[in-house]
Enzyme design. Structure first.
Site, mmCIF file in Angstrom:
data_model
loop_
_atom_site.group_PDB
_atom_site.id
_atom_site.type_symbol
_atom_site.label_atom_id
_atom_site.label_comp_id
_atom_site.label_asym_id
_atom_site.label_seq_id
_atom_site.Cartn_x
_atom_site.Cartn_y
_atom_site.Cartn_z
ATOM 1 N N ALA A 26 0.858 -1.188 0.000
ATOM 2 C CA ALA A 26 0.000 0.000 0.000
ATOM 3 C C ALA A 26 0.892 1.236 0.000
ATOM 4 C CB ALA A 26 -0.928 0.009 1.217
ATOM 5 N N THR A 83 10.772 7.393 7.266
ATOM 6 C CA THR A 83 11.935 8.276 7.350
ATOM 7 C C THR A 83 12.265 8.597 8.804
ATOM 8 O OG1 THR A 83 11.287 9.260 5.247
ATOM 9 C CG2 THR A 83 12.889 10.466 6.550
ATOM 10 N N GLN A 124 29.886 29.258 -24.942
ATOM 11 C CA GLN A 124 28.458 29.559 -25.035
ATOM 12 C C GLN A 124 27.589 28.353 -24.661
ATOM 13 O OE1 GLN A 124 26.449 30.215 -28.918
ATOM 14 N NE2 GLN A 124 26.092 32.286 -28.168
ATOM 15 N N GLU A 144 6.417 11.145 -0.562
ATOM 16 C CA GLU A 144 5.204 11.962 -0.369
ATOM 17 C C GLU A 144 4.341 11.982 -1.631
ATOM 18 O OE1 GLU A 144 4.887 15.327 2.072
ATOM 19 O OE2 GLU A 144 6.739 14.909 3.159
#
Length: 382
Positions: free
Chosen positions: A131, A159, A280, A365
């Protein structure tokens, strides 16, 4: 959207300078070692706690600083510029405690928020092995037992697991009610029946321990529920609307750190008789990196201002800030490695660490594919 959606105040600019000094002096010197040894950045934790930056979102009435969402993002951005692992200290403290802030009773706030403000960490337990993005299919159960609850199951990818003292955990309390049968609880590290798995071996953010939480008859008191029964998933999703912005801030900080280092390097490195910065093609790369980074920063700050006001379009802007900033961070850090050439690929320079750290911002998240689903639904709702 008006162009005054946010404006950095003098106090906020001073905050940025203060955090930058702490990150430069107390966090950056240990960042490479923390990554190499995959150890928790204790020096960063101590420095952040000493400066009241580890959980600045805690309201003043609970002994906190009472910082707004934008200030918290500024803290996370500046810490991430020096060390991605360390930036998870303020980010996860907000993620773990936000359900308590948003939906907790006065009693549960008074019990836990002052301890968080004093330096005890708070983590978040939502995902499981089966899940992840599909949070409603979680299997961890909480059954009533006398005047308390007994938890059985597991949570994955937690975490700062084992370091934090407190964990907001989502568990099924009514198996027949689907997504309305999930409730939120505060679990303490010392609760009997809670154990932690081995630390995951990860690509990046190696200094932040990621572990499983395993609940085997874990009994907690009945007054640890956050919000009403069955409101857990609603609280979890509302929390993420506010905290996804902090991942955007982390991504911006990682990208800025990589751009800073790459810019300094190409000014010093010489090829064909002149500084690499004079070519450049290199200038075009730097221009694109800086342009996209600034766009990401502006989106994160606007979303943070919306979080502070709890605007009705926060769901879209929170997802957009996290998604865009993390995609930009992955691009900018990869380009920074490219600008350093072979030097960018070795750990003598921090850009390869920043590139590895940036990858997770596209995943946790809510993956960026999920963010696009969230945004798409918001667009269709008008």
């Amino acid at each position: 959207m008006s162009n005054d959606a946010y404006t950095l105040t003098e106090d906020q600019r001073e905050l940025v300078q203060a955090v930058r000094a702490v990150a430069r002096d107390k966090i950056a010197p240990f960042a490479a070692e923390v990554d190499r040894d995959a150890r928790f950045p204790q020096e960063a934790l101590e420095a952040l706690v000493a400066a009241d930056l580890h959980a600045a979102h805690v309201p003043e009435e609970y002994d906190g600083v009472g910082a707004g969402a934008l200030e918290v993002c500024l803290v996370i951005e500046e810490v991430a510029r020096a060390c991605g692992s360390s930036s998870l200290i303020p980010a996860v403290n907000k993620l773990g405690s936000m359900p308590v802030v948003l939906a907790g009773s006065d009693d549960i706030k008074a019990r836990y928020l002052p301890r968080l403000a004093a330096g005890e960490g708070f983590s978040y337990g939502l995902s499981e092995r089966e899940a992840g993005s599909d949070t409603a299919s979680m299997r961890t159960r909480a059954r009533p037992d006398g005047d308390g609850w007994v938890l059985d199951g597991q949570k994955s990818w937690i975490t700062n697991a084992g370091v934090s003292e407190f964990y907001t955990v989502m568990a099924v309390t009514d198996p027949d009610a689907g997504s309305r049968g999930i409730s939120a609880f505060v679990v303490e590290k010392g609760d009997e029946g809670l154990t932690f798995g081995a630390k995951e071996r990860k690509l990046g953010i190696k200094g932040s321990p990621t572990r499983e939480m395993v609940f085997d008859g874990c009994r907690i008191p009945g007054d640890r529920m956050v919000g009403a029964p069955g409101q857990g998933l609603k609280i979890a999703l509302r929390t993420l609307d506010h905290t996804r912005i902090t991942i955007g801030a982390q991504a911006v900080g990682l990208a800025q750190g990589a751009l800073d280092h790459a810019t300094a390097y190409v000014k010093e490195r010489r090829q064909f008789g002149r500084a690499v910065a004079e070519f450049q093609g290199v200038q075009f790369m730097l221009a694109d990196m800086a342009m996209k980074l600034e766009a990401a920063r502006q989106l994160v700050y606007v979303a943070a201002a919306k979080s502070q006001r709890d605007d009705p379009d926060l769901t879209f802007f929170g997802a957009a800030a996290k998604c865009f900033a993390s995609d930009v961070a992955m691009e900018v850090t990869t380009d920074a490695v490219q600008l350093l050439g072979g030097a960018g690929y070795v750990s003598d320079h921090p850009v390869e660490r920043m590139m590895r750290d940036a990858k997770i911002t596209q995943i946790y998240e809510g993956t960026n594919q999920i963010q696009r689903m969230v945004m798409g639904r918001q667009v269709l709702r008008g």
